[in-house]
Design a protein around this motif. Structure first.
Motif, mmCIF file in Angstrom:
data_model
loop_
_atom_site.group_PDB
_atom_site.id
_atom_site.type_symbol
_atom_site.label_atom_id
_atom_site.label_comp_id
_atom_site.label_asym_id
_atom_site.label_seq_id
_atom_site.Cartn_x
_atom_site.Cartn_y
_atom_site.Cartn_z
ATOM 1 N N ASP A 36 13.334 -13.175 -6.407
ATOM 2 C CA ASP A 36 12.059 -12.900 -5.731
ATOM 3 C C ASP A 36 12.222 -11.791 -4.692
ATOM 4 O O ASP A 36 11.383 -10.892 -4.585
ATOM 5 C CB ASP A 36 11.553 -14.183 -5.067
ATOM 6 C CG ASP A 36 10.121 -14.054 -4.580
ATOM 7 O OD1 ASP A 36 9.294 -13.473 -5.318
ATOM 8 O OD2 ASP A 36 9.815 -14.517 -3.470
ATOM 9 N N TYR A 37 13.326 -11.835 -3.951
ATOM 10 C CA TYR A 37 13.576 -10.818 -2.931
ATOM 11 C C TYR A 37 13.811 -9.445 -3.588
ATOM 12 O O TYR A 37 13.262 -8.430 -3.142
ATOM 13 C CB TYR A 37 14.787 -11.207 -2.084
ATOM 14 C CG TYR A 37 15.084 -10.222 -0.978
ATOM 15 C CD1 TYR A 37 14.317 -10.179 0.182
ATOM 16 C CD2 TYR A 37 16.135 -9.310 -1.105
ATOM 17 C CE1 TYR A 37 14.583 -9.256 1.187
ATOM 18 C CE2 TYR A 37 16.406 -8.388 -0.104
ATOM 19 C CZ TYR A 37 15.628 -8.366 1.036
ATOM 20 O OH TYR A 37 15.886 -7.443 2.022
ATOM 21 N N TYR A 39 12.765 -8.473 -6.460
ATOM 22 C CA TYR A 39 11.485 -8.023 -7.034
ATOM 23 C C TYR A 39 10.660 -7.304 -5.970
ATOM 24 O O TYR A 39 10.111 -6.222 -6.208
ATOM 25 C CB TYR A 39 10.720 -9.214 -7.598
ATOM 26 C CG TYR A 39 9.361 -8.851 -8.175
ATOM 27 C CD1 TYR A 39 9.264 -8.123 -9.368
ATOM 28 C CD2 TYR A 39 8.182 -9.210 -7.514
ATOM 29 C CE1 TYR A 39 8.033 -7.774 -9.886
ATOM 30 C CE2 TYR A 39 6.938 -8.863 -8.035
ATOM 31 C CZ TYR A 39 6.864 -8.145 -9.217
ATOM 32 O OH TYR A 39 5.651 -7.784 -9.740
ATOM 33 N N CYS A 40 10.582 -7.897 -4.776
ATOM 34 C CA CYS A 40 9.833 -7.283 -3.667
ATOM 35 C C CYS A 40 10.506 -5.983 -3.224
ATOM 36 O O CYS A 40 9.840 -4.971 -3.000
ATOM 37 C CB CYS A 40 9.751 -8.271 -2.507
ATOM 38 S SG CYS A 40 8.934 -7.621 -1.026
ATOM 39 N N ARG A 45 4.741 -5.463 -7.080
ATOM 40 C CA ARG A 45 3.538 -5.797 -6.326
ATOM 41 C C ARG A 45 2.606 -6.758 -7.077
ATOM 42 O O ARG A 45 1.536 -7.073 -6.590
ATOM 43 C CB ARG A 45 2.767 -4.505 -5.987
ATOM 44 C CG ARG A 45 3.498 -3.596 -5.007
ATOM 45 C CD ARG A 45 3.591 -4.219 -3.612
ATOM 46 N NE ARG A 45 4.347 -3.394 -2.689
ATOM 47 C CZ ARG A 45 5.640 -3.545 -2.448
ATOM 48 N NH1 ARG A 45 6.321 -4.506 -3.065
ATOM 49 N NH2 ARG A 45 6.266 -2.758 -1.590
ATOM 50 N N GLN A 47 1.107 -9.917 -7.751
ATOM 51 C CA GLN A 47 1.063 -11.193 -7.042
ATOM 52 C C GLN A 47 1.356 -12.375 -7.969
ATOM 53 O O GLN A 47 2.023 -13.332 -7.578
ATOM 54 C CB GLN A 47 -0.325 -11.375 -6.392
ATOM 55 C CG GLN A 47 -0.568 -10.479 -5.196
ATOM 56 C CD GLN A 47 0.401 -10.765 -4.044
ATOM 57 O OE1 GLN A 47 0.654 -11.907 -3.693
ATOM 58 N NE2 GLN A 47 0.953 -9.691 -3.470
ATOM 59 N N SER A 50 5.182 -12.681 -8.606
ATOM 60 C CA SER A 50 5.861 -13.224 -7.428
ATOM 61 C C SER A 50 5.531 -14.705 -7.241
ATOM 62 O O SER A 50 6.405 -15.512 -6.898
ATOM 63 C CB SER A 50 5.446 -12.435 -6.185
ATOM 64 O OG SER A 50 6.155 -12.897 -5.055
ATOM 65 N N ASP A 120 7.433 -14.489 2.557
ATOM 66 C CA ASP A 120 6.728 -13.212 2.445
ATOM 67 C C ASP A 120 7.722 -12.137 2.866
ATOM 68 O O ASP A 120 7.873 -11.822 4.038
ATOM 69 C CB ASP A 120 5.488 -13.208 3.346
ATOM 70 C CG ASP A 120 4.732 -11.877 3.276
ATOM 71 O OD1 ASP A 120 5.120 -11.020 2.448
ATOM 72 O OD2 ASP A 120 3.776 -11.699 4.046
ATOM 73 N N TRP A 121 8.426 -11.596 1.875
ATOM 74 C CA TRP A 121 9.538 -10.667 2.161
ATOM 75 C C TRP A 121 9.054 -9.369 2.785
ATOM 76 O O TRP A 121 9.835 -8.659 3.429
ATOM 77 C CB TRP A 121 10.320 -10.381 0.887
ATOM 78 C CG TRP A 121 10.813 -11.609 0.189
ATOM 79 C CD1 TRP A 121 10.456 -12.044 -1.062
ATOM 80 C CD2 TRP A 121 11.756 -12.570 0.683
ATOM 81 N NE1 TRP A 121 11.115 -13.214 -1.367
ATOM 82 C CE2 TRP A 121 11.910 -13.562 -0.313
ATOM 83 C CE3 TRP A 121 12.470 -12.711 1.881
ATOM 84 C CZ2 TRP A 121 12.763 -14.661 -0.174
ATOM 85 C CZ3 TRP A 121 13.306 -13.802 2.033
ATOM 86 C CH2 TRP A 121 13.447 -14.754 1.018
ATOM 87 N N SER A 122 7.780 -9.027 2.596
ATOM 88 C CA SER A 122 7.261 -7.774 3.173
ATOM 89 C C SER A 122 6.892 -7.931 4.642
ATOM 90 O O SER A 122 6.683 -6.958 5.350
ATOM 91 C CB SER A 122 6.037 -7.307 2.381
ATOM 92 O OG SER A 122 5.023 -8.298 2.443
#
Length: 317
Positions: A36-37, A39-40, A45, A47, A50, A120-122
């Protein structure tokens, strides 16, 4: 495939699927979290993608908790640096919540955890949690506490500084590590993306575990563990900033892991085994210090007692 391309999130998802099939749910959780990390990090992007990864990650954590027999767990939302009084309050809350798992209560105070529900990695400051584990085995708890306080991790149960483990000792040590310690460490890492003390923490222990497997001539298992450790080493620079010292350690570990797989050099020369020796020496020095302080305390008490007796004999009532 991860070693060749650690920045491709699907490789980590495939590893998670393999771990799930092997019923190694904690490791599946970590692989999914990393997927997941990554991917971000790589600009993903979508949704829905993710969300699906996070649902899989959450399912693996829940499965790991459900299957665990020797420990229970509590996550507490937290944002600031932890203090001693916070840990005491967490222990009280845990005791009320899980009274059957209070033989040893361990709070991971070295780095915060992330849960899939709030990941929420961003975000510059995603919601973080403290992890508290309640264990049914006090010795395992003490071992975890000792491990987490070291700059370089080491499974240093071996007491003799100068003689290697016998096969019998290696077998017992492997049983302790493989069935009691590593599964709990894998669970802790299932919600913890980065390590605070040493970037290679969690991987060094696996390589020390691999050495024990090699000592017992369980070559197929040793090869699997080393390949998994190499995949984690290859991924590390994508997960956190690596200091110069950590980068050098990472390169040494990767080189020695490759040499081991190819049968080059003696196992005694591996960097993770040198770390193990340092750990044994550290334990020996701590024991000496402990013994000295206890003796000093007893000697002081004895002198005080003799002094009181002398004063009483000189000035009888």
């Amino acid at each position: 495939s991860i070693i060749l391309n650690p920045a491709y999130f699907r490789n980590h998802l495939r590893q998670a699927a393999v771990f799930r099939c092997l019923e190694r749910y904690s490791e599946a959780a970590r692989s999914t979290m990393v997927a997941d990390y990554i991917y971000c990090l790589s600009g993903g992007r979508e949704q829905q993608t993710s969300k699906l990864i996070k649902l899989y990650w959450q399912a693996m954590i829940e499965e790991a908790i459900t299957r665990a027999e020797c420990f229970s767990v509590m996550y507490t939302p937290f944002a600031t640096k932890i203090k001693a009084e916070n840990i005491d309050k967490l222990k009280e809350a845990f005791t009320k919540k899980h009274p059957d798992y209070v033989e040893y209560i361990y709070t991971d105070s070295h780095g915060l955890h992330t849960l899939p529900q709030t990941a929420d990695w961003s975000s510059p400051s995603p919601q973080s949690y403290l992890l508290t584990l309640g264990l049914r085995n006090k010795e395992v708890g003490k071992f975890l506490e000792k491990m987490s306080s070291r700059k370089l991790p080491s499974f240093s149960e071996h007491k003799d500084l100068f003689s290697p483990l016998t096969k019998e000792e290696a077998g017992r040590h492997l049983e302790t590590i493989g069935k009691r310690i590593l599964p709990i460490m894998d669970f802790i890492r299932g919600t913890k993306l980065t390590e605070s003390f040493c970037a290679c923490s969690g991987i060094i222990e696996k390589l020390q575990h691999a050495s024990l497997l090699g000592r017992l001539q369980r070559v197929k298992e040793q090869t699997q563990v080393i390949n998994q450790a190499m995949a984690e080493l290859a991924t590390l620079p994508y997960l956190q900033d690596i200091s110069q010292q950590d980068a050098e350690l990472l390169q040494s570990l990767m080189a020695d892991a490759t040499d081991t797989l190819e049968g080059r050099k003696s196992d005694k020369e591996r960097v993770w085994n040198k770390i193990q020796k340092v750990g044994i020496i550290e334990d020996f020095l701590y024991q000496l210090e402990d013994s000295f302080l206890k003796t000093k305390k007893l000697r002081t008490a004895r002198r005080q007692k003799m002094k009181m007796k002398r004063l009483q004999s000189e000035h009888p009532c």
